[in-house]
Each structure stands twice: as C-alpha cells, then as structure tokens.
Enzyme design. Structure first.
Site, PDB file in Angstrom:
ATOM      1  N   SER A   1      16.936  -7.499  26.697  1.00  0.00           N
ATOM      2  CA  SER A   1      16.963  -7.947  28.083  1.00  0.00           C
ATOM      3  C   SER A   1      15.661  -7.526  28.751  1.00  0.00           C
ATOM      4  O   SER A   1      15.135  -6.463  28.465  1.00  0.00           O
ATOM      5  CB  SER A   1      18.146  -7.302  28.803  1.00  0.00           C
TER       6      SER A   1
ATOM      7  N   GLU B   1      10.043   7.202  29.605  1.00  0.00           N
ATOM      8  CA  GLU B   1      10.149   5.893  30.246  1.00  0.00           C
ATOM      9  C   GLU B   1       9.398   5.883  31.578  1.00  0.00           C
ATOM     10  O   GLU B   1       8.711   4.909  31.906  1.00  0.00           O
ATOM     11  CB  GLU B   1      11.621   5.558  30.466  1.00  0.00           C
TER      12      GLU B   1
ATOM     13  N   GLU C   1       4.145   0.093  32.056  1.00  0.00           N
ATOM     14  CA  GLU C   1       4.814  -1.007  32.760  1.00  0.00           C
ATOM     15  C   GLU C   1       5.595  -0.519  33.972  1.00  0.00           C
ATOM     16  O   GLU C   1       6.026  -1.314  34.803  1.00  0.00           O
ATOM     17  CB  GLU C   1       5.802  -1.727  31.807  1.00  0.00           C
TER      18      GLU C   1
ATOM     19  N   LYS D   1      14.034   9.535  29.259  1.00  0.00           N
ATOM     20  CA  LYS D   1      13.715   9.000  30.584  1.00  0.00           C
ATOM     21  C   LYS D   1      12.378   9.529  31.083  1.00  0.00           C
ATOM     22  O   LYS D   1      11.712   8.886  31.900  1.00  0.00           O
ATOM     23  CB  LYS D   1      14.813   9.356  31.593  1.00  0.00           C
TER      24      LYS D   1
ATOM     25  N   CYS E   1      18.635  -0.451  28.827  1.00  0.00           N
ATOM     26  CA  CYS E   1      18.583   0.704  29.737  1.00  0.00           C
ATOM     27  C   CYS E   1      18.309   2.007  29.023  1.00  0.00           C
ATOM     28  O   CYS E   1      18.100   3.032  29.657  1.00  0.00           O
ATOM     29  CB  CYS E   1      19.878   0.806  30.531  1.00  0.00           C
TER      30      CYS E   1
ATOM     31  N   CYS F   1      25.379   8.185  27.052  1.00  0.00           N
ATOM     32  CA  CYS F   1      24.506   9.100  27.792  1.00  0.00           C
ATOM     33  C   CYS F   1      25.152  10.447  28.060  1.00  0.00           C
ATOM     34  O   CYS F   1      24.463  11.454  28.250  1.00  0.00           O
ATOM     35  CB  CYS F   1      24.095   8.480  29.128  1.00  0.00           C
TER      36      CYS F   1
ATOM     37  N   GLU G   1      20.995 -12.902  33.582  1.00  0.00           N
ATOM     38  CA  GLU G   1      20.091 -13.226  32.487  1.00  0.00           C
ATOM     39  C   GLU G   1      20.873 -13.713  31.272  1.00  0.00           C
ATOM     40  O   GLU G   1      20.484 -14.663  30.594  1.00  0.00           O
ATOM     41  CB  GLU G   1      19.269 -11.969  32.136  1.00  0.00           C
TER      42      GLU G   1
ATOM     43  N   GLU H   1      21.253  -8.457  34.796  1.00  0.00           N
ATOM     44  CA  GLU H   1      21.440  -8.641  33.356  1.00  0.00           C
ATOM     45  C   GLU H   1      22.500  -9.692  33.050  1.00  0.00           C
ATOM     46  O   GLU H   1      22.347 -10.515  32.151  1.00  0.00           O
ATOM     47  CB  GLU H   1      21.810  -7.300  32.702  1.00  0.00           C
TER      48      GLU H   1
END
Lengths: 162, 573, 632
Positions: B318, B360, B365, B357, B298, B502, B281, B278
């Site tokens: 990102s 996710e 993907e 999560k 994230c 989190c 990036e 990241e």
C-alpha cells in the site's frame, strides 16, 4: 587479480549443492584466488540462497580461510606439541623477526605471509615449517634466515623486469 | 505421563519432554540464560545443569529428556557451585558497568549474580575491547556486554528469517556481528528489535531519543507535541509493577502532560485515518485491476524487509504511510496552520512499542521541507524511563483525555496494536465503502489470536475477498514464497513484523513473556468489545479532517501528505 | 574368477606373487615418500634415484611407498635385488644415493646406513645383515594396522589385493548379515581408537537398530591432536585398508553413503584417498550392487577447514552440513540422529583400519592380544625427546617403559626422562614413577591420563611442565568453539593463571603477587567445574594436562609461583640474563638490539645487563656471536 566472474565456474560445479556444499565451495574459491573476497562471498550466498552473515560466520570459524591475499610465499610454522617441545616457539620468533610481521599478516612487498598451524602431522621431524607446500624439517632459529633468503631469491628471480 | 523424582519429591512429567519443562511445571526454578521457548535447546550456557543419578557429569536440564524413575537434584552444592562459577566467569569478561548500564535493575546477569551470592572478583583477567556499534537509527550493539548466549542470532534467523547477525570467529574471540562485521546500518537488519527483547544483558538496546526529547521540552522556542501508539497504553502499566492487560490510557495522558508535552494526540486516530486511505486504495485496486494482493505498510520492519528480500513485491505494498507518519504529516501542516504555529517550531514526538519506527522517522520520504515530520521516537521503555526520571506516580495521577483535532479514535484504530487488528479495521471500512452499510458483526474472530498466519474469506457485496494476516517475518517469507510460486487467491494481506503484533514489538518491556503479550492483546479486544464507536469511518475527528483539509481519501492533498513510495535496497542479504 | 580351472588359479597366484614382489626379474628401489619422508628430503632422494638409474643405464623399478614408521630414519630407501631379500636403509639424502646404490648393486650392504633386511618370501637373505623385525624399533611391535605401510605402493590397488585385500569385505557382504558383523565386532572387544574408547560394535548396533532408509558412516580423519599422525600415515601408506574397513562398517550398519572427513592439512593423504576411491570404484568394490550382493556404497571425501573441535562427533557433523563446527547436546546421539538427521556412525581411521584383519581372522584371534578390557593393538605416534621418533604399533598392555626406552631408544644426549604426554590436549603426563604402567584405556585413567588418539610426546629434564600445561591450555583456547561458557571463559582464565605464573616478576604489584599465589587454588576449582559442565569432550578434558602436571610436578609449579624460578630453564621471563665479562668484547651489538634498552656499556668494554629492565626476551643471546650471555 580475482574478478567476480571467476567464482562462476566453481559454483557451476556445485550446481545442485545445498548448504553442505558451502565449505567445499569456500575451499575451492580460496584455492583459486588465494583468499575469500567480499564479492566472492556475496556471490556464493546468492548461489546457495544463504544469508551472507551465515557464510561469513562459517568462514571466520575455521582456521583455513583467509580474507586477505597471501604472500608469494606462505610460511606455516607448526606449533604442535612435538614441535613445541623441540623448540618451535623460538623458530616462530625468528620468523617474526626476520619478516617483521605477525602471524596472519603479509609483508608490505607481498612476498611473504606468516601463519601458525596447530599441527601438521610431521611430528617425527619437529620442528617443522612449511613454505608453499614444501616441508622443512628440524628447523632452528639459525636456519630460518637461510630458508627465508632462499625464497627471497626466488621472488627476485620471478619479478617482472620493466 | 511418567513419574520422576526431583529433590526427593515425586513429580509428573510428560513422556519425551525435556527435564527443564517438567521442573518448571512443578514450580522448581532452575536458572537459564540461553533457553528460548519453542526453539530447539542450544545447550550453550550450562546454567540449567542439574545432578542426575547415574550420569557422570552435570546434565543440562534444557536438553535432557525425562526418563521414568530418574532421580534429580536441582540445587545440590555441586550444581549451585557450577552455576556460581559460570556467572563468575561471565562477570570476569563483562564490563564493571552495572550502575551506568541501561539494564541496571533489569538484567538477567545482574539478577543471577545477586541470587547466587557472588561476592568477589575471583577471576580477573583480560576483557575484550569491542567497540559499540551506534550506526543504526534504531538499535545500538554493545558487544563488550555480550555473553554469547545466541538468543539474538536465533530470533533473527529462526523467527524473523532475516539473519542479519551471526557468530563470527571462534572461542573467546567469538562475537556476534553482521556480514563482514560491518555496522548494523549497512546490514540487512530491519530494525525490528526482537533481538533487544531477548537479550539478557545490556548488549543490545535502542538508540535513545530521551535526551533529544528532554532538550526540546526544555527549549522555550519549541512547541512539543506527542502521539502514542495503541499498544503503549495497554503495556505501560507493566513497567510500574502493575499486572499486564490493564489499559492506563487516561493516566498516561496525564503523565505525558506532566512531562511537559503541550499536546497529547492518539496514534489510534491516525490509524483510523490510515484505514480511510487504505480501504479506499484497496477498493480502487480491486475496481481498476491494480496490483493484488495489496499489503499493509504500517510496519517499517516489514517495509525494509520487502525492499531488501522481496523487491518484486514493492508494487503490492500500500502506498499509505504508517499511522505515525500520517499523524506527523498532518501535525506539521493542518495543526500548525490551524494553531498558527510555525512548523519549524514544532517538535513532534511519538511513543511507540517499536524500534523500527525510529528508522522510519528518518527515512528521506518522511521529510517535509527538509525537516522530519516526526522528530523523535520514544519506545515504551524510554517513556517509562522518563516518567521515573520525573518522579511521577502513576497511581496518583488523574486520568485525562487526548487533544483535538487528533484525539478521538474508534476501537478499530485501537486494534492496530494486535496482529489482525489492521485487517479487521480495514475490512470493516472496506465493507462500508463497497456496500454503503456497516457490518452487522464487526468482530472477525478468524483474524484474532497468536497464530503466525491467519486467513479468512469475507463476502463484501458481490465480492469474495481473501484476507490473510501474518505476524513474524519468518511467516511472511512463507506466504510470499507461496505467492511467488503462483498462489493468487488473496486480495489483502496484513503483515506485522513482530510475532503477535506491535504489542510484542521491539520497544516493549524486555523479555518474551507470552502470557503478558496475551493479556495486552485481550485488553485491546476488550476495548473493541466495550466501546461504542467501532468503525474508522465513524471517527468524527477524521471526518472533520477530510472536510476541513484533505478533501477526500486519495485526493491530491492526501496523496501528497499521507502517501509515500518505496525502492529496492542494495544491502548484503 | 573367469574360469574355475587350475590354470587360472596358477596364473592368479603367479600374478599375486609378482605384485607382492616375491618374484622379481629386475631390481626394485623403494623410496619412502610419505609426508615425513618428504619433509626430510625424500623428494630429492627420489629424483636422485631416477637420475642414477638413467646415468648408469640400469634397469630397475622405482616404487614410492608410505611411512614405515621410523621417522627419525627418513629419508628411507629400500633395495630389493632379484632373488634376494629386500633391504632397508636410513638417512638416504640425495647426496648419498649414488654411493649407496653403487654398493648395493655390487652386492655390498653398507653397515652404517642399513636398518635391516625383510624376510621376503622365497628370497636369499643377505649374510651378516640384521633383520628388520629384530631391530629394537620393530621387534616389540605387533603391526596389524601398519602391516603394509612402507611396504607397498599405496597408489596400486593391485598390490593391496595381492596381499589379500578386500577378501574379507567380499566374504562379509556375501555370507554374513549386518547383525552378525556387529556381533563379531562387539565380541572382539574393539574400542574406538580416536580417544573415546567406546565399544565399536555396540555403537554400530545403535545405528543398525534405528529404523531408517538412509544411514551414514563417517570416517573421522580429522586427527587434530597435535602430536598425532598415525591416521595420516595409514591413509598415505595403505589407503585401501581404510576403504575396506569403511566398507565393512557401512555394511554392518546399513549405510549406503560414507564420508571421509579429513583435515585440509593432509594434502598428500587426500590425493592418495582420491586415487584409491577411484580405483576401488573402477574394480566394482564401491558403487552400486557391489559384487552382486545388493549392497551399495558411495564414499565421498570432505575436507576439514582447520578446527580441532571438529574431531568431536556432533561438531564434525555440523561441519559436513556446512555450518560452524559447534557441538550440540546429546541425546540424541549421532547413531540415532546424526548427519542430516539420519542415523550416523562415526569411527576413527585406526578403528576402521582394524576391521579387514578382524573380519578375516575372527574375533577370537583379535581378543588373544591385549588386556582384559582393551583388546587388540594401538598405534602410537612417538615424538619429542626420544632417539627414534615415529609410528609404533604395540599390543594393548605393553609397558610405557618398553615403548620409550626399547622401541624409542631412550632419551638422547644423556638427558633424564621426565614425562611422556599421552592423549594430547585431552590427556595427561606419565612421570618416571609410572613408566611400568601397562597401557590400556583404564590403566591410563587411574594415573590421570587418557589414551586419546595415541600421540605420545616424550619430555626430558629440559622441559618445563608448567610450560607444557600452558602450551596445551593455549592450544585449547585457540581451538575452543566458544559455544559454552565453562570452556570458552574457563579455559581462558586458566590460561591467564598459567601465564601469570610464568611471567616475569618485574614491576609486579602486590595485588598481582597475591593473584599469583591464589593461582593454583583457582586452577583446581575451575578445572573441576569445566570438567563437570562443558558441553563436549574438548571442554570436559581441557583441564587434564593442567591437573596431571599439578599432580606429578607440583614442585615445579611452586618453584614458579613462590621462588620465581623455572627449574628446567625454559620460561624465558623467569630466567636471569648475565653477560660474562670474560667473554664479552664490547661489540655493542646486544645493546643496540635490546628492545628494552637494558644493556649498558662502552664500546670495546664488557657490557652489563640491568636486571630490572631486562624483559627476558632472549634477543641478546640470539645475536651474541661470542656466546657471552649466560642464562640461568
């Protein structure tokens, strides 16, 4: 048949409306289409920048709003105190038997829908039913069939002949 | 300060505050069900009613401002009887399900029924037959157990700004539902699970993956590995009666091995990996005029939020996967190759403080060759459940360390658990990438703490970098709206879906005890203060991974395994 | 005035007299086309009148008026010939129009359909025709709020002005300060007529004394009480009285914007209001800088969407704000922090309709009528088992007996009086032993009832009081907003107990019987907690009908619970159905229609109902053409 485009003219009338325009908009849309369709609600949400869950929550709170189309003739049976004391329970039962539907439903042929209303404010004439805005006073279970048949005749008259 | 009289005792109260907060400060416990700290009182549950002299009816203490000299009785027979009746009324509509319920032993309704001494079914009658909604990958709704306290609706609307659910209908037919009362999976719900945290009963819970994991552990054909998120080790102790803020990472690792996981990896390792990708990036975008501000990716609740509500910002996100998914990808490629294990045999589990999560892990993907990189996600609560099931005593287990090649982590990676942690870690490495030197003082105090939006400007070489840190999606809206309106002085924004980060995620222990969350945050900060390796780019395991396998950050292999793409979502918002 | 001259004054006086119909050059036919009238067929009557005039080529004005209040006499038709008093006729359905008008135009007043003549100014009375104000329905009334209802064309602002309308408002904004107006209303003793009975002037002062640029006045025309329809009649029959009252109130509290929150179920009232507001605006009585006083007022109509709970102040506010109509805790009170967070006063239609006369005549005049604690008049909506149903306005302190037996004409069909429900779902019943109660806010509370909005439903020996309690609890359950636990869950359980008591005994288990016996105990316990802890007035008063009927008709409850019998013969499931073998001809129709297959018999032989199978639905009674089914 209602189309999504139909909602636009109504929304334009409330161009500067905030959240307090929600209920008048819902009322106007239902006035136009006879009920609130999903597409209409989503469009209203976009216009007012309100989450659709909120609009759905508001619409389901109030008795007035319907989410399915009504019948050609919409019958409202008053179940206020005076009407109850004068026997409106039996009138409601007669309507249910004659139409074979429950309050909140529409007959399969789309001719009639039935609704129970808390009080229409015509207590001096109890028991009262209202069909498409037309009041009928001092209704008894015997009269119910006759009243319904009159409207059934009108449905037949207006039916398109193919 | 003014003086009021409570239970024949004089206590102090602040002018203009609600009676309930004065009572709490004085150590007098009055039960509540619908109360939410820092939000306007709802006055719905009536559990907090007290007797106030001069008032005809009982008065809800959560919504009654203190008055000089008022006389209050909090536990008079009248008040207690009212509370007991209210609980009895709730129980009359509630399924008689306690022994089979996910909240057995940890339910506010159950606790109150016990405290108030309910001993008979006084009011029997019709119960609502609502169906359970299991459509969502993350959250299960059980409306039959809902007591209509409204806390889930309020947290979703007033804190998260999502408003996926609201009250539907009226009176005893009222229930909580999505737009058009559809399944949660087709609504605008972002799976953050804040609603689960605030729910006093078993009406909301996570989609359980426990059975999936137990089956895999028992299957001799499966090679089961596990990773654990930075927040989990500083929280797990609370599920076993220990004080908040104790880091039991070593003991937890032993426990995981005892449960049967063949390898225990640390997600903080892949947090370091994420930082490498990241920060690179970010440097590339700054250098080549890419879309700015760049935003972290994230937090899967945040990603879905952008896809639904702010699709015009998809280009800002990102392209990095989250640490969970990066580790999942390299496990089924690098690790499988190295250990000569058929990736199809690998069953990769993650322990997360998060419910999103689970969503996710199932995103299309995040599959490779038709198989998900992460096969199951367990919340902190679910891990605690499994540890109890297996009768493990955390007090007796010896500490252990995580496995190579994904075991070592810097403190920067560990900071990911708290709001501001990702940004701190990223800035530390961005500094190194852009100047070739390590920051003298890596701690960036301005990015720490509970504030919803934190900002700082940092000088990296010639550049003046604007960094913002947001937690709670309601706060994200504010910042995004400002950027839409023209604000353009920021380069990098960290967004965490859950307020505080989190450590306050939807998979953490039930309730919203801010003191506990604060302790967890401070535990992470203490680790950063005390341990030697404080930069992601100094993680030797990460260096080896690049040397052996990936090449360098943003390489083609990195792009293929560690990066992803997003798309606008067609949901009713 | 355009010219301060005698000529102008005379012209205005003449015009006013014409508008008041004290000077006619041709006959006028008035038809009562309020909702009650229309329900009885007044629409057809109106059409028949117009046709008659065309057919007979007679020149006459046809004027539509609102409800005068004698609903059981609808459709009502009045005729006023030039130089003669106005005469009112009852039951004039379309088939009777021609005959009646023929007679009247010929100078004959048919005695069987006349109600009475009015004391029209400067007109010759009809000999031998009673006066309306001597009619037993009208004589005991004190008509302040209803003064113009049924008399004027509600759509004509000029008629209201001709009767002195808007004069009090003009004087108020020109010569008095808002504080003085509040003082006057407080001194008058006017209390909220919507049910709360809170002193109106005191409420206004809270709002007046709360600092703020923007304040609001809301007229609560939601009138959700089943059995109440006075607000509807006032708006349909005399909308400008309400508007003038609102304007005075808005001035007194410093509000520049007012809302009328009116239920959607009153479309005719809404139409009248829309027209009235437009006309008032056109005359400069609403809008900016009214009559050069510096006072601005804009009135907006908001329609309710069908929720009784929106009669509660904070729920009403939320409804206007576009939210679910759920109340919130108070404090803060709406007068301090209300609509959109601003100081807001909410007043009922009847409260506001009292203001023009009060402002015109002063508080001492108002105080002269009523009791020690309740001043002025109250409009009651009298309905149910009473000979003359309709709207009645009497001085506070009038005895219930007088309202029901004199004004209402007593119980029809020779039945015995049982109780009168007052205050709707929040109120209680007045049994025979309390018929002499002098009605005011406090006295009703002592007997376990409540004024409410003024709905008064009369019940006779054929009414089952347990059924009435169940009816109200069912209504409350439908209308509860669901926010707070005691109301949402508590009233549900109370309703279930009442349903259990009125349910048939067939197939009842021992457990169910035990629950039935415990029922009354639990009703009381629940009622107390619900009253004590509910969030809003709806919940706090929800148990009242049950408590009230328990207090006075406990024997009926016990008959239901212990004897499984409904003394009034209403609870169908507690009735036994039996076929009279003497009357039954064996047509088998009932057996075919019976949903429980509880009737057996061979064709052309008397049939028999099996008691254990009968579910008491009453279908057999409905279908039997020979009335052979006996119900006891």
């Amino acid at each position: 048949m209602s189309t999504v485009a139909d909602v636009e003219p109504i929304l334009k009338q409330f161009a500067n409306g905030g959240r307090d325009a929600l209920i008048p908009i819902l009322q106007a849309v239902q006035e136009r289409h006879g009920y609130l369709s999903r597409e209409a609600i989503v469009q209203i949400g976009r216009h007012l920048k309100l989450p659709v869950s909120k609009i759905y929550g508001v619409a389901t709170f109030y008795n007035q709003f319907r989410f399915q189309p009504q019948g050609t003739f919409h019958i409202q049976v008053c179940r206020g105190t005076a009407c109850h004391v004068k026997g409106s329970a039996a009138v409601l039962r007669a309507c249910r038997q004659a139409l074979k539907i429950e309050p909140g439903q529409t007959t399969k042929d789309g001719a009639f829908s039935l609704e129970v209303v808390a009080c229409m404010g015509a207590c001096g004439l109890a028991p009262v039913i209202n069909v498409n805005g037309e009041f009928h006073a001092a209704v008894t279970p015997d009269k119910v069939k006759a009243i319904i048949n009159t409207y059934r005749g009108k449905v037949a008259q207006d039916a398109p002949t193919h | 300060m003014i003086t009021i009289e409570v239970n024949n005792r004089r206590i102090e109260a602040k002018r203009g505050e609600m009676l309930l907060s004065a009572l709490r400060r004085a150590g007098i416990t009055v039960p509540t069900l619908c109360h939410m700290e820092h939000l306007f009182p709802s006055g719905a549950c009536r559990m907090c009613v007290v007797e106030v002299e001069g008032q005809r009816n009982l008065v809800p203490s959560c919504a009654f401002p203190v008055v000089e000299g008022m006389k209050v009785q909090t536990h008079s027979p009248r008040a207690v009887r009212a509370r007991k009746t209210i609980i009895e009324l709730l129980l009359a509509s509630h399924p008689d399900d306690c022994l089979y319920c996910v909240r057995n032993g940890n339910c506010q309704l159950q606790t109150l029924a016990g405290e108030l001494g309910v001993r008979e079914r006084s009011y029997t009658g019709e119960k609502n037959n609502y169906k359970i909604d299991t459509s969502s990958a993350s959250i299960v709704r059980d409306p039959a157990k809902c007591i209509l306290c409204g806390r889930c609706v309020r947290v979703c609307e007033e804190v998260q700004g999502v408003s996926a659910i609201d009250f539907i209908n009226r009176g005893s037919r009222a229930r909580v539902g999505t737009a058009f009362d559809q399944g949660l999976n087709v609504s605008s719900c972002v799976n953050c699970g804040q609603c689960v945290l605030v729910c006093p009963t078993g009406a909301l819970r996570e989609q359980s993956h426990i059975k999936k994991v137990l089956d895999a552990l028992a299957d001799p054909n499966r090679y089961v590995v596990v990773q654990h998120a930075p927040s989990v080790s500083v929280t797990l102790a609370e599920e076993f009666g220990m004080k908040p803020g104790v880091d039991i990472c070593g003991v937890m690792t032993s426990a995981l091995r005892a449960l049967g996981f063949r390898r225990v990896f640390d997600t903080a390792f892949s947090a370091d990996l994420t930082i490498m990708e990241e920060a690179s990036e970010l440097a590339a975008r700054i250098a080549h005029g890419g879309i700015l501000p760049m935003m972290t990716s994230c937090s899967p609740g945040w990603i879905k939020f952008v896809e639904e509500f702010y699709p015009d910002f998809i280009g800002n996100l990102s392209t990095c996967k989250s640490p969970q998914q990066m580790l999942g990808a390299v496990i089924k490629s690098y690790f499988a190759e190295r250990e000569k294990i058929d990736p199809a045999r690998l069953f990769s589990v993650s322990i997360m403080p998060c419910t999103a999560k689970k969503f996710e892990a199932e995103r299309p993907e995040m599959l490779a060759h038709g198989e998900p990189d992460i096969d199951a996600v367990l919340t902190t609560r679910e891990l605690a459940q499994m540890i109890r099931m297996k009768g493990l005593d955390l007090h007796a287990l010896p500490p252990d360390t995580a496995d190579t090649p994904f075991g070592r982590r810097s403190t920067a990676g560990k900071l990911f658990g708290a709001s501001g942690g990702v940004m701190e870690a990223a800035l530390r490495t961005a500094y190194y990438l852009l100047t070739g030197k390590d920051m003298e003082n890596p701690k960036i105090q301005a990015l720490r703490g509970f504030q919803g939006i934190k900002e700082t400007r940092i000088r990296i070489g010639e550049l003046d970098i604007g960094a913002a840190v947001v937690s709670g999606l309601g706060n994200a809206r504010k910042l995004l709206d400002a950027i839409r309106a023209g604000r353009n002085d920021l380069h990098f924004i960290e967004v965490m879906t859950c307020p505080g980060g989190c450590i306050a995620g939807g998979g953490q222990p039930y309730g919203t005890d801010l003191d506990a969350v604060r302790e967890r945050m401070q535990a992470l900060h203490r680790i950063d203060r005390d341990e030697p390796v404080r930069f992601s780019h100094r993680n030797e395991d990460v260096e080896r991974l690049y040397a052996d396998f990936l090449g360098k950050p943003l390489s083609e292999k990195s792009h293929h395994l560690l990066h992803t793409r997003y798309a606008p979502r067609e949901v009713v918002v | 005035m355009c010219h301060d001259s005698d000529a102008c004054r005379r012209r205005i006086a003449t015009r006013a007299a014409v508008l008041r119909r004290e000077r006619l050059d041709r006959p006028v036919v008035f038809v009562g086309t309020g909702t009650c009238g229309l329900g009885a067929g007044a629409g057809k009557t109106l059409a028949a009148v117009k046709r008659y005039l065309v057919d007979r080529q007679r020149e006459a004005d046809v004027v539509e008026v609102g409800c005068i209040g004698l609903c059981s006499a609808e459709p009502m038709l009045d005729v006023q010939l030039p130089g003669r008093t106005r005469v009112s006729f009852q039951g004039v359905t379309e088939d009777k129009v021609a005959g009646l008008l023929d007679a009247v135009f010929a100078g004959d007043i048919p005695a069987d359909s006349v109600i009475g003549q009015f004391r029209t100014a400067a007109a010759q009375p009809w000999p031998g025709v009673p006066y309306v104000d001597e009619h037993p329905f009208f004589a005991p009334q004190t008509r302040w709020v209803l003064a113009n209802c049924g008399m004027i064309d509600a759509d004509q602002i000029d008629e209201y002005l001709a009767r002195g309308g808007y004069r009090a408002f003009a004087d108020t904004i020109r010569t008095k300060t808002p504080a003085e107006v509040c003082d006057m209303v407080e001194a008058s003793g006017l209390r909220g007529r919507g049910g709360g009975g809170f002193p109106t002037g005191t409420k206004w002062k809270y709002a007046l004394n709360t600092p703020g640029e923007q304040k609001y006045l809301i007229c609560n025309a939601d009138e959700g009480d089943p059995g109440a329809f006075m607000d509807r009649a006032v708006i349909e029959g005399d909308p400008h009285r309400l508007l003038e009252g609102m304007a005075i109130a808005a001035y007194a509290i410093g509000a520049s914007k007012a809302y009328v929150y009116i239920r959607a179920e009153y479309p005719l009232a809404v139409r009248r209001l829309v027209r009235a507001i437009a006309d008032a605006k056109a005359y400069g009585l609403l809008g900016d800088n009214i009559l050069d006083s510096g006072f601005d007022l804009d009135i907006v109509i908001k329609q309710g969407a069908g929720a009784f709970v929106c009669g509660e102040e904070t729920a009403l506010i939320h409804s206007i704000e576009g939210k679910r109509g759920m109340p919130r805790p108070r404090p803060p009170f709406p007068a301090v922090q209300g609509l959109f967070g601003k100081p807001t006063v909410i007043n009922n239609v009847e409260t506001l309709a009292n203001l023009p006369e009060l402002a015109a005549r002063g508080h001492e005049w108002f105080r002269a009528v009523g009791t020690k604690t309740s001043k002025g008049t109250k409009v009651f909506a009298l309905s149910g088992k009473v000979a003359r149903t309709g709207l009645v306005e009497v001085a506070m302190g009038t005895r219930m007996r007088q309202i029901i037996f004199e004004i209402g004409g007593g119980i029809p069909n020779g039945k015995a009086y049982k109780a009168a429900q007052i205050g709707g779902p929040s109120g209680g019943c007045i049994p025979a032993q309390h018929l002499d109660i002098e009605i005011d806010y406090e006295s009703l509370k002592t007997v376990g009832a409540m004024m409410g909005s003024g709905g008064l439903v009369v019940m006779d020996e054929d009414t089952c009081m347990v059924d009435v309690a169940k009816f109200f609890m069912d209504f409350i359950q439908r209308e509860s907003c669901g926010k707070c636990i005691p109301c949402r869950e508590g009233t549900r359980r109370m309703l279930e107990i009442l349903q259990r008591i009125t349910r048939g005994r067939r197939n009842e288990t021992g457990q169910e019987a035990l629950e039935r016996f415990k029922g009354v105990m639990y009703l009381n316990r629940l009622a107390e907690v619900i009253k004590d802890t509910s969030l809003c007035g709806l919940g706090q008063t929800a148990p009242n009908p049950v408590l009230s009927t328990l207090r006075y008709f406990r024997d009926e409850y016990e008959a239901h619970i212990f004897e499984r019998r409904c003394p009034a013969g209403v609870c169908t499931e507690l009735l036994t159905y039996r076929i009279d073998a003497a009357k039954c001809k064996g047509c088998t129709l009932c057996a075919k229609k019976c949903p429980a297959e509880a009737i057996m018999g061979t064709p052309r032989s008397p049939h028999y109902i099996i008691p254990d199978k009968c579910i008491g639905c009453g279908t057999c009674v409905d279908v039997c053409r020979l009335h052979a089914v006996v119900v006891e």
